[in-house]
Write an enzyme that holds these catalytic residues in place. Structure first.
Site, PDB file in Angstrom:
ATOM      1  N   ASP A  94      -7.918  -3.671  -0.211  1.00  0.00           N
ATOM      2  CA  ASP A  94      -8.718  -2.714  -0.969  1.00  0.00           C
ATOM      3  C   ASP A  94      -9.956  -2.439  -0.138  1.00  0.00           C
ATOM      4  O   ASP A  94     -10.628  -3.362   0.327  1.00  0.00           O
ATOM      5  CB  ASP A  94      -9.087  -3.241  -2.356  1.00  0.00           C
ATOM      6  CG  ASP A  94      -9.479  -2.081  -3.267  1.00  0.00           C
ATOM      7  OD1 ASP A  94      -8.588  -1.256  -3.578  1.00  0.00           O
ATOM      8  OD2 ASP A  94     -10.652  -1.959  -3.633  1.00  0.00           O
ATOM      9  N   GLU A 137      -2.296  -0.384 -11.356  1.00  0.00           N
ATOM     10  CA  GLU A 137      -3.627  -0.047 -11.865  1.00  0.00           C
ATOM     11  C   GLU A 137      -4.687  -0.936 -11.209  1.00  0.00           C
ATOM     12  O   GLU A 137      -4.629  -2.169 -11.317  1.00  0.00           O
ATOM     13  CB  GLU A 137      -3.666  -0.218 -13.391  1.00  0.00           C
ATOM     14  CG  GLU A 137      -4.871   0.470 -13.981  1.00  0.00           C
ATOM     15  CD  GLU A 137      -5.072   0.171 -15.466  1.00  0.00           C
ATOM     16  OE1 GLU A 137      -6.110   0.546 -15.999  1.00  0.00           O
ATOM     17  OE2 GLU A 137      -4.168  -0.466 -16.073  1.00  0.00           O
ATOM     18  N   THR A 181       0.845  -1.200   0.000  1.00  0.00           N
ATOM     19  CA  THR A 181       0.000   0.000   0.000  1.00  0.00           C
ATOM     20  C   THR A 181       0.871   1.238   0.000  1.00  0.00           C
ATOM     21  O   THR A 181       1.987   1.218   0.504  1.00  0.00           O
ATOM     22  CB  THR A 181      -0.931   0.046   1.227  1.00  0.00           C
ATOM     23  OG1 THR A 181      -1.786   1.188   1.111  1.00  0.00           O
ATOM     24  CG2 THR A 181      -0.169   0.150   2.539  1.00  0.00           C
ATOM     25  N   ASN A 192      -0.836   4.011   1.039  1.00  0.00           N
ATOM     26  CA  ASN A 192      -1.696   4.810   1.918  1.00  0.00           C
ATOM     27  C   ASN A 192      -1.132   4.759   3.343  1.00  0.00           C
ATOM     28  O   ASN A 192      -1.110   3.696   3.979  1.00  0.00           O
ATOM     29  CB  ASN A 192      -3.121   4.243   1.852  1.00  0.00           C
ATOM     30  CG  ASN A 192      -4.095   5.027   2.702  1.00  0.00           C
ATOM     31  OD1 ASN A 192      -3.797   5.389   3.831  1.00  0.00           O
ATOM     32  ND2 ASN A 192      -5.275   5.271   2.153  1.00  0.00           N
TER      33      ASN A 192
HETATM   34  P1  ITT Z   1      -3.485   1.680  -1.778  1.00  0.00           P
HETATM   35  O1  ITT Z   1      -4.252   1.238  -3.013  1.00  0.00           O
HETATM   36  O2  ITT Z   1      -2.072   2.071  -2.096  1.00  0.00           O
HETATM   37  O3  ITT Z   1      -3.581   0.689  -0.666  1.00  0.00           O
HETATM   38  P2  ITT Z   1      -5.582   3.658  -1.569  1.00  0.00           P
HETATM   39  O4  ITT Z   1      -5.862   4.788  -0.610  1.00  0.00           O
HETATM   40  O5  ITT Z   1      -5.667   3.994  -3.038  1.00  0.00           O
HETATM   41  O6  ITT Z   1      -4.153   3.044  -1.202  1.00  0.00           O
HETATM   42  P3  ITT Z   1      -7.920   1.977  -1.782  1.00  0.00           P
HETATM   43  O7  ITT Z   1      -7.937   2.004  -3.269  1.00  0.00           O
HETATM   44  O8  ITT Z   1      -8.204   0.696  -1.082  1.00  0.00           O
HETATM   45  O9  ITT Z   1      -6.506   2.453  -1.221  1.00  0.00           O
HETATM   46  O10 ITT Z   1      -8.927   3.094  -1.270  1.00  0.00           O
HETATM   47  C1  ITT Z   1      -9.250   3.164   0.086  1.00  0.00           C
HETATM   48  C2  ITT Z   1      -9.977   4.467   0.392  1.00  0.00           C
HETATM   49  O11 ITT Z   1     -11.141   4.175   1.158  1.00  0.00           O
HETATM   50  C3  ITT Z   1      -9.103   5.355   1.257  1.00  0.00           C
HETATM   51  O12 ITT Z   1      -8.333   6.232   0.459  1.00  0.00           O
HETATM   52  C4  ITT Z   1     -10.133   6.069   2.109  1.00  0.00           C
HETATM   53  O13 ITT Z   1     -10.664   7.154   1.393  1.00  0.00           O
HETATM   54  C5  ITT Z   1     -11.236   5.018   2.279  1.00  0.00           C
HETATM   55  N1  ITT Z   1     -11.014   4.216   3.500  1.00  0.00           N
HETATM   56  C6  ITT Z   1     -10.663   2.900   3.560  1.00  0.00           C
HETATM   57  N2  ITT Z   1     -10.508   2.506   4.823  1.00  0.00           N
HETATM   58  C7  ITT Z   1     -10.753   3.588   5.593  1.00  0.00           C
HETATM   59  C8  ITT Z   1     -10.728   3.816   6.986  1.00  0.00           C
HETATM   60  O14 ITT Z   1     -10.376   2.870   7.854  1.00  0.00           O
HETATM   61  N3  ITT Z   1     -11.035   5.038   7.429  1.00  0.00           N
HETATM   62  C9  ITT Z   1     -11.356   6.011   6.560  1.00  0.00           C
HETATM   63  N4  ITT Z   1     -11.388   5.889   5.230  1.00  0.00           N
HETATM   64  C10 ITT Z   1     -11.080   4.683   4.732  1.00  0.00           C
END
Ligand code: ITT
Length: 206
Positions: free
Chosen positions: A68, A39, A8, A10
């Site tokens: 995800d 992607e 990730t 994030n």
């Molecule tokens: P990676 O793909 O690199 O892991 P990303 O942020 O793009 O990072 P996702 O595609 O899974 O990951 O999108 C997850 C989104 O959902 C995240 O950016 C938040 O906006 C929301 N989200 C997921 N879990 C959350 C949580 O525990 N608290 C708040 N928002 C969350």
């Protein structure tokens, strides 16, 4: 010691996943800042989690974990769902605004006329683990709540300030990290992954 890469970029997710895996005895690695974007062209949380974990496992030749996740709002037929991270990509960022803040601003705009009793929502998390020998494991967990009319709290990330946990009467951003880790979609998925690891390795140090 067994090595695992958390696939990730994030930082909020990483902060929730890293410590429990280290406690289990893994050598935990993260993706470098300049790692290429993967992607996410799947049509479900599960497909996207597998895409990320498979890519990183085959690229770095070690066990990869990917999550995800996203927020699904009942009266929006599950939106933003798998598009949660890029929900506000059609909203120009205000000065100094982060992507998470823009996503929250858009969601509040879209939901501004929806009354309290119709604001049910749930976080979803599909967590995938892919092993270099081809073995795969996927688990899907949820966390139910209600969307507030304005954000509250400074902890967490993403939609946490808007997500109200009725049982605790707190938003995801008002609760301590340790409390969120006892209740969230990601924490429950991670628990299942940890149980799978315990069964697979007895102990990852071996
Ligand atoms: P990676 O793909 O690199 O892991 P990303 O942020 O793009 O990072 P996702 O595609 O899974 O990951 O999108 C997850 C989104 O959902 C995240 O950016 C938040 O906006 C929301 N989200 C997921 N879990 C959350 C949580 O525990 N608290 C708040 N928002 C969350």
């Amino acid at each position: 010691m067994k090595k695992v890469v958390i696939a990730t970029k994030n930082k909020g997710k990483l902060a929730e996943l890293e410590a429990p895996l280290k406690e289990l005895g893994f050598l935990v690695e993260t993706l470098p800042y300049d790692y290429p974007e993967i992607e996410e062209n799947g049509t479900s949380f599960e497909e996207n989690a597998l895409i990320k974990a498979r890519f990183v496992c085959s690229d770095l030749h070690c066990i990869a974990i990917a999550d995800d996740s996203g927020l699904c709002v009942d009266c929006l037929q599950g939106a933003p769902g798998i598009f949660s991270a890029r929900y506000a990509q059609d909203y120009p960022l205000l000065e100094g605004e982060t992507k998470d803040e823009a996503n929250n601003r858009k969601l509040l705009d879209v939901m501004k006329d929806v009354p309290d009793e119709k604001r049910q929502c749930a976080f979803h998390c599909a967590m995938a683990v892919v092993f270099p020998d081809g073995k795969e494991f996927v688990v899907h967990k949820t966390w139910e709540g209600r969307l507030l009319f304005e954000g509250r709290g400074q902890n967490g990330f993403g939609y946490d300030p808007l997500f109200f946990d009725e049982a605790l009467q707190l938003t995801g951003a008002e609760m301590a990290k340790s409390v969120k880790m006892g209740r969230s979609h990601r924490a429950k998925a991670l628990q299942a992954v940890i149980e799978m690891f315990r069964e697979t390795f007895q102990s990852p140090e071996k």
